[in-house]
Design a protein around this motif. Sequence first.
Motif, PDB file in Angstrom:
ATOM      1  N   SER A   9      15.692  32.964  19.325  1.00  0.00           N
ATOM      2  CA  SER A   9      15.526  32.956  20.788  1.00  0.00           C
ATOM      3  C   SER A   9      14.642  31.816  21.258  1.00  0.00           C
ATOM      4  O   SER A   9      14.481  31.605  22.450  1.00  0.00           O
ATOM      5  CB  SER A   9      14.910  34.278  21.239  1.00  0.00           C
ATOM      6  N   GLY A  10      14.029  31.107  20.292  1.00  0.00           N
ATOM      7  CA  GLY A  10      13.062  30.080  20.679  1.00  0.00           C
ATOM      8  C   GLY A  10      11.656  30.644  20.753  1.00  0.00           C
ATOM      9  O   GLY A  10      10.729  29.971  21.173  1.00  0.00           O
ATOM     10  N   GLY A  11      11.481  31.906  20.332  1.00  0.00           N
ATOM     11  CA  GLY A  11      10.160  32.532  20.303  1.00  0.00           C
ATOM     12  C   GLY A  11       9.642  32.623  18.879  1.00  0.00           C
ATOM     13  O   GLY A  11      10.372  32.381  17.918  1.00  0.00           O
ATOM     14  N   TRP A  49      15.803  28.158  29.642  1.00  0.00           N
ATOM     15  CA  TRP A  49      16.590  28.404  28.430  1.00  0.00           C
ATOM     16  C   TRP A  49      16.749  27.128  27.602  1.00  0.00           C
ATOM     17  O   TRP A  49      16.846  27.170  26.380  1.00  0.00           O
ATOM     18  CB  TRP A  49      17.953  29.011  28.782  1.00  0.00           C
ATOM     19  N   LEU A  50      16.734  25.977  28.288  1.00  0.00           N
ATOM     20  CA  LEU A  50      16.917  24.712  27.577  1.00  0.00           C
ATOM     21  C   LEU A  50      15.755  24.460  26.610  1.00  0.00           C
ATOM     22  O   LEU A  50      15.960  24.067  25.453  1.00  0.00           O
ATOM     23  CB  LEU A  50      17.019  23.567  28.599  1.00  0.00           C
ATOM     24  N   ASP A  51      14.517  24.707  27.073  1.00  0.00           N
ATOM     25  CA  ASP A  51      13.351  24.558  26.207  1.00  0.00           C
ATOM     26  C   ASP A  51      13.427  25.523  25.025  1.00  0.00           C
ATOM     27  O   ASP A  51      13.117  25.170  23.887  1.00  0.00           O
ATOM     28  CB  ASP A  51      12.051  24.842  26.984  1.00  0.00           C
ATOM     29  N   ASP A  52      13.839  26.762  25.333  1.00  0.00           N
ATOM     30  CA  ASP A  52      13.953  27.769  24.274  1.00  0.00           C
ATOM     31  C   ASP A  52      14.977  27.338  23.233  1.00  0.00           C
ATOM     32  O   ASP A  52      14.766  27.486  22.026  1.00  0.00           O
ATOM     33  CB  ASP A  52      14.362  29.125  24.870  1.00  0.00           C
ATOM     34  N   SER A  53      16.094  26.821  23.732  1.00  0.00           N
ATOM     35  CA  SER A  53      17.160  26.372  22.833  1.00  0.00           C
ATOM     36  C   SER A  53      16.666  25.226  21.938  1.00  0.00           C
ATOM     37  O   SER A  53      16.924  25.197  20.731  1.00  0.00           O
ATOM     38  CB  SER A  53      18.364  25.938  23.675  1.00  0.00           C
ATOM     39  N   LYS A 193       3.438  29.751  20.856  1.00  0.00           N
ATOM     40  CA  LYS A 193       4.199  29.923  22.105  1.00  0.00           C
ATOM     41  C   LYS A 193       4.000  31.343  22.633  1.00  0.00           C
ATOM     42  O   LYS A 193       4.094  32.311  21.881  1.00  0.00           O
ATOM     43  CB  LYS A 193       5.680  29.679  21.810  1.00  0.00           C
ATOM     44  N   ARG A 194       3.731  31.464  23.920  1.00  0.00           N
ATOM     45  CA  ARG A 194       3.492  32.813  24.441  1.00  0.00           C
ATOM     46  C   ARG A 194       4.803  33.573  24.603  1.00  0.00           C
ATOM     47  O   ARG A 194       5.862  32.971  24.770  1.00  0.00           O
ATOM     48  CB  ARG A 194       2.686  32.771  25.743  1.00  0.00           C
ATOM     49  N   ASP A 195       4.695  34.873  24.582  1.00  0.00           N
ATOM     50  CA  ASP A 195       5.899  35.707  24.661  1.00  0.00           C
ATOM     51  C   ASP A 195       6.531  35.604  26.037  1.00  0.00           C
ATOM     52  O   ASP A 195       5.839  35.583  27.052  1.00  0.00           O
ATOM     53  CB  ASP A 195       5.543  37.180  24.388  1.00  0.00           C
ATOM     54  N   CYS A 200      16.363  39.906  29.135  1.00  0.00           N
ATOM     55  CA  CYS A 200      16.848  39.586  27.805  1.00  0.00           C
ATOM     56  C   CYS A 200      17.593  38.255  27.775  1.00  0.00           C
ATOM     57  O   CYS A 200      18.680  38.138  28.344  1.00  0.00           O
ATOM     58  CB  CYS A 200      17.787  40.717  27.403  1.00  0.00           C
ATOM     59  N   PHE A 201      16.997  37.237  27.164  1.00  0.00           N
ATOM     60  CA  PHE A 201      17.622  35.923  26.990  1.00  0.00           C
ATOM     61  C   PHE A 201      18.022  35.234  28.298  1.00  0.00           C
ATOM     62  O   PHE A 201      18.904  34.397  28.314  1.00  0.00           O
ATOM     63  CB  PHE A 201      18.860  36.008  26.076  1.00  0.00           C
TER      64      PHE A 201
END
Length: 389
Positions: A9-11, A49-53, A193-195, A200-201
């Motif tokens: 998820s990037g987390g 979402w782009l950063d997470d990806s 990285k903070r939660d 959801c996503f």
Amino acid sequence: MKRVVVGLSGGVDSSVAAYLCQKQGYDVIGLFMKNWHDDSVTISEECPWLDDSNDAMMVAEKLGIPFQTIDLSEEYKSRIVDYMFKEYQNGRTPNPDVLCNREIKFDVFLKIAESLGADYVATGHYCRKNITEDNGQKTYHLLSGLDQNKDQSYFLCQINQEQLSKILFPVGELQKSEVRQIAAEQGLITADKRDSQGLCFVGKVKLPEFLQQQLKPKTGQVVEIDANHEIYKQKISKDIESQSQKHLYQASYGKVVGEHPGAHFFTKGQRKGLNIGGTPEPLFVVETDVKNNIIYVGQGKSHPGLYRNGLKVLNHEIHWLREDLKLNIGEQQNYLARIRYRQPLENATLYQKENALYVIFENPQTAIAEGQFVAWYNNDELIGSGVIN
């Protein structure tokens, strides 16, 4: 070598889940789910979402595992977003995270993983799984995560035995601090990285703007009900039906203290967003009436309108993860239960009647909201759940 597809998820949690699977000798593939396209309703600085990806991709690169982004936005819209709009429109409060696990992560995503030859999918959920066997019949047990502050078993309360048989929870035995430490030791970009707090996503969503895409604002009255009103003085009968019923309000029971933009934008127990001041104690929503577009409020978190002893789940909305423990009509059973994530488990008795399952708590519960999920446990094992009616 068994293959595991990890939902990255990037987390930090899913990053460490991928690392642990790799360490255990699995053939690991990382997939990032893109579930949302509309940036107009996400607070982009908070959780784009782009950063997470990109973070997910960099974790995969660091671990040396194949990585791919899959677009599930169509399925997410039809199965989660449309459902959310419909529930809010009907004055209910849905839980998209529970739905997302049942419909997206462990259905659509699981099938994609299987098409890639996966034996299992793994996620960063703080849950544990146990397997017992009796006469060749395997039973899968979903247990709370060992980190009680992070336990996410509630969010998986709607999955079934077959789904559970294919899921691994690599971080379920760990504390959050240990997960961050592992990420730091492995040099994973997500270590600090903070939660994310979002859907959801999807990312952090401005819920009113999100809902206003489909549900039009409609000005209505905010009516305050006094804590000493007659409606709260009626003796509550001990029968389970009475204990599960909500109070039925009329505008004449209280005084108009303000206006709201639409009853369907509010939920029971809500305090923020009313924008009405000047009362000795803060106002809380005690009931929403979407039909007449009225919000009923009461002062203070101990207002009697916020509390109820029981709730009801219609038969078609009962879900037993442990089908073998399903109650028959006329049966009752003591369990621990919760009506929201992170709520401490409370003693409750389940009664299966002909028309519905009743959950009666030992202590009154605050802000029981229709559309949310009640989940019941035997110690730390999740047994079943249902949609609050």
